[in-house]
Design an enzyme around this catalytic site. Structure first.
Site, PDB file in Angstrom:
ATOM      1  N   LYS A  13       0.823  -1.220   0.000  1.00 32.42           N
ATOM      2  CA  LYS A  13       0.000   0.000   0.000  1.00 32.42           C
ATOM      3  C   LYS A  13       0.851   1.262   0.000  1.00 32.42           C
ATOM      4  O   LYS A  13       0.567   2.215  -0.715  1.00 32.42           O
ATOM      5  CB  LYS A  13      -0.915   0.026   1.241  1.00 32.42           C
ATOM      6  CG  LYS A  13      -2.136  -0.832   1.106  1.00 32.42           C
ATOM      7  CD  LYS A  13      -2.944  -0.773   2.387  1.00 32.42           C
ATOM      8  CE  LYS A  13      -2.116  -1.287   3.546  1.00 32.42           C
ATOM      9  NZ  LYS A  13      -2.806  -1.461   4.803  1.00 32.42           N
ATOM     10  N   ARG A  88     -11.005   0.617   9.292  1.00 30.17           N
ATOM     11  CA  ARG A  88     -10.582  -0.744   9.585  1.00 30.17           C
ATOM     12  C   ARG A  88     -11.696  -1.554  10.243  1.00 30.17           C
ATOM     13  O   ARG A  88     -11.516  -2.736  10.507  1.00 30.17           O
ATOM     14  CB  ARG A  88      -9.416  -0.674  10.558  1.00 30.17           C
ATOM     15  CG  ARG A  88      -8.171  -1.427  10.125  1.00 30.17           C
ATOM     16  CD  ARG A  88      -7.155  -1.127  11.192  1.00 30.17           C
ATOM     17  NE  ARG A  88      -5.919  -1.815  11.089  1.00 30.17           N
ATOM     18  CZ  ARG A  88      -4.809  -1.314  10.539  1.00 30.17           C
ATOM     19  NH1 ARG A  88      -4.823  -0.150   9.955  1.00 30.17           N
ATOM     20  NH2 ARG A  88      -3.695  -1.994  10.578  1.00 30.17           N
ATOM     21  N   ARG A 127       9.371 -13.568   8.032  1.00 30.67           N
ATOM     22  CA  ARG A 127      10.072 -12.321   8.353  1.00 30.67           C
ATOM     23  C   ARG A 127      10.159 -12.135   9.870  1.00 30.67           C
ATOM     24  O   ARG A 127      11.202 -11.772  10.414  1.00 30.67           O
ATOM     25  CB  ARG A 127       9.304 -11.152   7.734  1.00 30.67           C
ATOM     26  CG  ARG A 127      10.155  -9.922   7.499  1.00 30.67           C
ATOM     27  CD  ARG A 127       9.285  -8.732   7.140  1.00 30.67           C
ATOM     28  NE  ARG A 127       8.694  -8.823   5.826  1.00 30.67           N
ATOM     29  CZ  ARG A 127       7.650  -8.068   5.433  1.00 30.67           C
ATOM     30  NH1 ARG A 127       7.101  -7.198   6.260  1.00 30.67           N
ATOM     31  NH2 ARG A 127       7.162  -8.183   4.220  1.00 30.67           N
ATOM     32  N   ARG A 135      11.267 -12.220  20.791  1.00 33.72           N
ATOM     33  CA  ARG A 135      11.191 -13.690  20.731  1.00 33.72           C
ATOM     34  C   ARG A 135      10.309 -14.115  19.567  1.00 33.72           C
ATOM     35  O   ARG A 135       9.237 -13.584  19.348  1.00 33.72           O
ATOM     36  CB  ARG A 135      10.604 -14.207  22.038  1.00 33.72           C
ATOM     37  CG  ARG A 135      11.661 -14.440  23.088  1.00 33.72           C
ATOM     38  CD  ARG A 135      11.054 -15.033  24.328  1.00 33.72           C
ATOM     39  NE  ARG A 135      10.064 -16.064  24.002  1.00 33.72           N
ATOM     40  CZ  ARG A 135       9.091 -16.424  24.838  1.00 33.72           C
ATOM     41  NH1 ARG A 135       8.970 -15.828  25.991  1.00 33.72           N
ATOM     42  NH2 ARG A 135       8.239 -17.368  24.494  1.00 33.72           N
ATOM     43  N   ARG A 146      -2.964 -10.244  14.296  1.00 32.93           N
ATOM     44  CA  ARG A 146      -3.278  -9.152  13.355  1.00 32.93           C
ATOM     45  C   ARG A 146      -4.041  -9.667  12.140  1.00 32.93           C
ATOM     46  O   ARG A 146      -4.953  -9.014  11.650  1.00 32.93           O
ATOM     47  CB  ARG A 146      -1.994  -8.437  12.932  1.00 32.93           C
ATOM     48  CG  ARG A 146      -1.469  -7.543  14.039  1.00 32.93           C
ATOM     49  CD  ARG A 146      -0.154  -6.942  13.686  1.00 32.93           C
ATOM     50  NE  ARG A 146      -0.237  -6.122  12.493  1.00 32.93           N
ATOM     51  CZ  ARG A 146       0.828  -5.566  11.918  1.00 32.93           C
ATOM     52  NH1 ARG A 146       2.013  -5.735  12.432  1.00 32.93           N
ATOM     53  NH2 ARG A 146       0.674  -4.842  10.842  1.00 32.93           N
TER      54      ARG A 146
HETATM   55  P1  ADP Z   1       0.039  -2.309   9.013  1.00 33.19           P
HETATM   56  O1  ADP Z   1       1.435  -2.625   9.416  1.00 33.19           O
HETATM   57  O2  ADP Z   1      -0.876  -3.465   9.050  1.00 33.19           O
HETATM   58  O3  ADP Z   1      -0.077  -1.487   7.786  1.00 33.19           O
HETATM   59  P2  ADP Z   1      -0.764   0.045  10.501  1.00 33.19           P
HETATM   60  O4  ADP Z   1       0.535   0.726  10.518  1.00 33.19           O
HETATM   61  O5  ADP Z   1      -1.815   0.547   9.584  1.00 33.19           O
HETATM   62  O6  ADP Z   1      -0.550  -1.510  10.235  1.00 33.19           O
HETATM   63  O7  ADP Z   1      -1.388  -0.014  11.975  1.00 33.19           O
HETATM   64  C1  ADP Z   1      -0.669  -0.501  13.072  1.00 33.19           C
HETATM   65  C2  ADP Z   1      -1.581  -0.641  14.288  1.00 33.19           C
HETATM   66  O8  ADP Z   1      -2.187   0.619  14.577  1.00 33.19           O
HETATM   67  C3  ADP Z   1      -2.750  -1.600  14.119  1.00 33.19           C
HETATM   68  O9  ADP Z   1      -2.405  -2.934  14.364  1.00 33.19           O
HETATM   69  C4  ADP Z   1      -3.738  -1.036  15.151  1.00 33.19           C
HETATM   70  O10 ADP Z   1      -3.384  -1.411  16.457  1.00 33.19           O
HETATM   71  C5  ADP Z   1      -3.532   0.456  15.031  1.00 33.19           C
HETATM   72  N1  ADP Z   1      -4.448   1.066  14.030  1.00 33.19           N
HETATM   73  C6  ADP Z   1      -4.077   1.687  12.868  1.00 33.19           C
HETATM   74  N2  ADP Z   1      -5.142   2.135  12.197  1.00 33.19           N
HETATM   75  C7  ADP Z   1      -6.236   1.793  12.931  1.00 33.19           C
HETATM   76  C8  ADP Z   1      -7.653   1.953  12.753  1.00 33.19           C
HETATM   77  N3  ADP Z   1      -8.157   2.560  11.664  1.00 33.19           N
HETATM   78  N4  ADP Z   1      -8.470   1.467  13.717  1.00 33.19           N
HETATM   79  C9  ADP Z   1      -7.975   0.855  14.805  1.00 33.19           C
HETATM   80  N5  ADP Z   1      -6.672   0.662  15.033  1.00 33.19           N
HETATM   81  C10 ADP Z   1      -5.792   1.118  14.114  1.00 33.19           C
END
Ligand code: ADP
Length: 188
Positions: A13, A88, A127, A135, A146
């Site tokens: 993305k 999300r 990864r 750990r 996730r």
């Molecule tokens: P990724 O590595 O999947 O792209 P992000 O960087 O978008 O993840 O998000 C990392 C974390 O931030 C998520 O696992 C969640 O805990 C929190 N988060 C991000 N965006 C949202 C959202 N729109 N609603 C709820 N939690 C979020």
């Protein structure tokens, strides 16, 4: 133009967002980045979300919505924006439409970057297992969480936009240029 980029962790993305920002002079809004900034700054909000993020769980819809509402009304968003990592949950998607309606705005397109899930899972678990910072089993446990959160909470968001006929899917397993080309052919 207001867009949503949709896809699981590791789908590419970020790479595609960069291209779209330049092409359309719009800004990228990543809720994940915004939350990480809050943690780095040591704000109360940052303290409150840190452990939730570390577990791979979602931050509450209320916190996320107030962050987003503030962000999309800032001056640099007036040309448009790409939402990345948001909405999300189904509730976030519904609330976003309410907020946008009040501002006389709308989401134009939702682009889903599609990747073969088995391959993606293997790739990110591998990864994590190779990373020496945490750990191994902790790391892959969080990643699995996730993925589960993604399936249970986030996939319904796709259905929401599919019904609104705003959802477009591109094959994210092609090389970067081809993915970009496919996205642009949807938008132009
Ligand atoms: P990724 O590595 O999947 O792209 P992000 O960087 O978008 O993840 O998000 C990392 C974390 O931030 C998520 O696992 C969640 O805990 C929190 N988060 C991000 N965006 C949202 C959202 N729109 N609603 C709820 N939690 C979020």
């Amino acid at each position: 133009m207001n867009l949503i980029l949709f896809g699981p962790p590791g789908a590419g993305k970020g790479t595609q967002a960069k291209l779209l920002i330049d092409k359309f002079s719009i800004v990228q809004i990543s809720t994940g980045d915004m939350l990480r900034e809050e943690i780095k700054s040591g704000s109360d909000l940052g303290d409150a979300v840190k452990s939730i993020m570390e577990r791979g769980d979602l931050i509450s819809d209320e916190i996320i919505m107030s962050m987003i509402e503030k962000r999309i009304t800032s001056e640099d968003c007036k040309n448009g924006f790409i939402l990345d990592g948001f909405p999300r949950t189904y509730k976030q998607a519904v609330n976003l439409d309410l907020v946008l309606k009040n501002l006389n705005l709308k989401i134009d397109n939702v682009i889903e970057i599609n990747v073969n899930e088995d391959l993606l899972l293997k790739r990110i678990i591998k990864r994590a297992a190779e990373s020496k910072t945490t750990r191994d089993d902790d790391n892959s446990k969080i990643l699995k969480n996730r993925i589960n959160v993604y399936k249970n909470e986030t996939l319904p968001v796709l259905e929401y936009y599919r019904e609104l006929k705003k959802l477009h899917s591109v094959n994210g397993m092609q090389d970067i240029e081809k993915v970009s080309k496919d996205i642009l052919s949807i938008l132009c």
